[in-house]
Design a protein around this motif. Sequence first.
Motif, PDB file in Angstrom:
ATOM      1  N   SER A   1      -6.450  12.777  -1.248  1.00  0.00           N
ATOM      2  CA  SER A   1      -6.499  12.633  -2.710  1.00  0.00           C
ATOM      3  C   SER A   1      -5.630  11.485  -3.227  1.00  0.00           C
ATOM      4  N   ILE A   2      -4.467  11.262  -2.632  1.00  0.00           N
ATOM      5  CA  ILE A   2      -3.597  10.190  -3.110  1.00  0.00           C
ATOM      6  C   ILE A   2      -4.244   8.832  -2.855  1.00  0.00           C
ATOM      7  N   GLN A   3      -4.853   8.649  -1.680  1.00  0.00           N
ATOM      8  CA  GLN A   3      -5.520   7.377  -1.385  1.00  0.00           C
ATOM      9  C   GLN A   3      -6.675   7.131  -2.358  1.00  0.00           C
ATOM     10  N   LYS A   4      -7.464   8.179  -2.627  1.00  0.00           N
ATOM     11  CA  LYS A   4      -8.573   8.039  -3.580  1.00  0.00           C
ATOM     12  C   LYS A   4      -8.046   7.712  -4.975  1.00  0.00           C
ATOM     13  N   ALA A   5      -6.998   8.411  -5.377  1.00  0.00           N
ATOM     14  CA  ALA A   5      -6.423   8.187  -6.703  1.00  0.00           C
ATOM     15  C   ALA A   5      -5.887   6.762  -6.831  1.00  0.00           C
ATOM     16  N   MET A   6      -5.180   6.306  -5.811  1.00  0.00           N
ATOM     17  CA  MET A   6      -4.616   4.953  -5.872  1.00  0.00           C
ATOM     18  C   MET A   6      -5.704   3.883  -5.832  1.00  0.00           C
ATOM     19  N   HIS A   7      -6.805   4.168  -5.177  1.00  0.00           N
ATOM     20  CA  HIS A   7      -7.942   3.239  -5.204  1.00  0.00           C
ATOM     21  C   HIS A   7      -8.456   3.095  -6.637  1.00  0.00           C
ATOM     22  N   LEU A   8      -8.553   4.221  -7.343  1.00  0.00           N
ATOM     23  CA  LEU A   8      -9.008   4.192  -8.741  1.00  0.00           C
ATOM     24  C   LEU A   8      -7.989   3.481  -9.641  1.00  0.00           C
ATOM     25  N   ILE A   9      -6.702   3.732  -9.409  1.00  0.00           N
ATOM     26  CA  ILE A   9      -5.660   3.075 -10.202  1.00  0.00           C
ATOM     27  C   ILE A   9      -5.687   1.563  -9.943  1.00  0.00           C
ATOM     28  N   LYS A  10      -5.860   1.172  -8.696  1.00  0.00           N
ATOM     29  CA  LYS A  10      -5.938  -0.261  -8.356  1.00  0.00           C
ATOM     30  C   LYS A  10      -7.128  -0.909  -9.055  1.00  0.00           C
ATOM     31  N   LYS A  11      -8.250  -0.209  -9.053  1.00  0.00           N
ATOM     32  CA  LYS A  11      -9.452  -0.703  -9.725  1.00  0.00           C
ATOM     33  C   LYS A  11      -9.182  -0.868 -11.233  1.00  0.00           C
ATOM     34  N   ALA A  12      -8.525   0.134 -11.822  1.00  0.00           N
ATOM     35  CA  ALA A  12      -8.176   0.071 -13.244  1.00  0.00           C
ATOM     36  C   ALA A  12      -7.239  -1.104 -13.507  1.00  0.00           C
ATOM     37  N   PHE A  13      -6.267  -1.313 -12.631  1.00  0.00           N
ATOM     38  CA  PHE A  13      -5.321  -2.431 -12.766  1.00  0.00           C
ATOM     39  C   PHE A  13      -6.056  -3.774 -12.683  1.00  0.00           C
ATOM     40  N   ASP A  14      -7.041  -3.854 -11.799  1.00  0.00           N
ATOM     41  CA  ASP A  14      -7.825  -5.083 -11.679  1.00  0.00           C
ATOM     42  C   ASP A  14      -8.577  -5.390 -12.978  1.00  0.00           C
TER      43      ASP A  14
ATOM     44  N   SER B   1       4.115   2.651 -11.278  1.00  0.00           N
ATOM     45  CA  SER B   1       5.568   2.860 -11.187  1.00  0.00           C
ATOM     46  C   SER B   1       5.873   4.136 -10.421  1.00  0.00           C
ATOM     47  N   ASN B   2       5.173   5.197 -10.761  1.00  0.00           N
ATOM     48  CA  ASN B   2       5.360   6.478 -10.088  1.00  0.00           C
ATOM     49  C   ASN B   2       5.044   6.363  -8.601  1.00  0.00           C
ATOM     50  N   HIS B   3       3.937   5.726  -8.287  1.00  0.00           N
ATOM     51  CA  HIS B   3       3.528   5.571  -6.888  1.00  0.00           C
ATOM     52  C   HIS B   3       4.590   4.817  -6.082  1.00  0.00           C
ATOM     53  N   PHE B   4       5.063   3.705  -6.623  1.00  0.00           N
ATOM     54  CA  PHE B   4       6.032   2.906  -5.882  1.00  0.00           C
ATOM     55  C   PHE B   4       7.418   3.551  -5.853  1.00  0.00           C
TER      56      PHE B   4
ATOM     57  N   LYS C   1       9.346  -2.931  -7.510  1.00  0.00           N
ATOM     58  CA  LYS C   1       8.020  -2.808  -8.137  1.00  0.00           C
ATOM     59  C   LYS C   1       8.042  -1.747  -9.232  1.00  0.00           C
ATOM     60  N   VAL C   2       8.780  -0.676  -9.012  1.00  0.00           N
ATOM     61  CA  VAL C   2       8.893   0.368 -10.030  1.00  0.00           C
ATOM     62  C   VAL C   2       9.383  -0.252 -11.334  1.00  0.00           C
ATOM     63  N   GLN C   3      10.454  -1.025 -11.251  1.00  0.00           N
ATOM     64  CA  GLN C   3      11.012  -1.631 -12.459  1.00  0.00           C
ATOM     65  C   GLN C   3      10.061  -2.634 -13.084  1.00  0.00           C
ATOM     66  N   THR C   4       9.404  -3.425 -12.249  1.00  0.00           N
ATOM     67  CA  THR C   4       8.462  -4.422 -12.775  1.00  0.00           C
ATOM     68  C   THR C   4       7.335  -3.753 -13.549  1.00  0.00           C
ATOM     69  N   PHE C   5       6.719  -2.737 -12.953  1.00  0.00           N
ATOM     70  CA  PHE C   5       5.602  -2.054 -13.613  1.00  0.00           C
ATOM     71  C   PHE C   5       6.068  -1.262 -14.832  1.00  0.00           C
ATOM     72  N   ALA C   6       7.208  -0.599 -14.731  1.00  0.00           N
ATOM     73  CA  ALA C   6       7.710   0.211 -15.848  1.00  0.00           C
ATOM     74  C   ALA C   6       8.077  -0.673 -17.048  1.00  0.00           C
ATOM     75  N   LYS C   7       8.728  -1.796 -16.799  1.00  0.00           N
ATOM     76  CA  LYS C   7       9.066  -2.709 -17.900  1.00  0.00           C
ATOM     77  C   LYS C   7       7.805  -3.240 -18.574  1.00  0.00           C
TER      78      LYS C   7
END
Length: 109
Positions: free
Chosen positions: A47-60, A73-76, A84-90
Amino acid sequence: IALSYYRLNQHDLARLAFERVLHLDPSNVDALVGLAVLEMNSNQPDSIQKAMHLIKKAFDYNPNHARVLNHLSNHFFYKGDYEKVQTFAKSAFHNTEVVHIKAESFYYL
């Protein structure tokens, strides 16, 4: 409609509604995030791999979408990549006016 089903704990109907949105508009970031959240909460082995694939697609599709950035941020955070957490959160914090999303971003900082 999908979000309403989700909040009513009708996750199967929420999934169908999010999938319908993506059938009509494959680049709908909110539907991709909604499906990702459903995946994360499904407790399936992959489930985490599938979820992150969807999040990556959304980010793209939208690299400035605050909810996507907070999920990254949560993932990293769990991966231990705090830079990366700080970069994405900011970035999430500065790309929204929604108080709850800002609060979540600030939490990661």
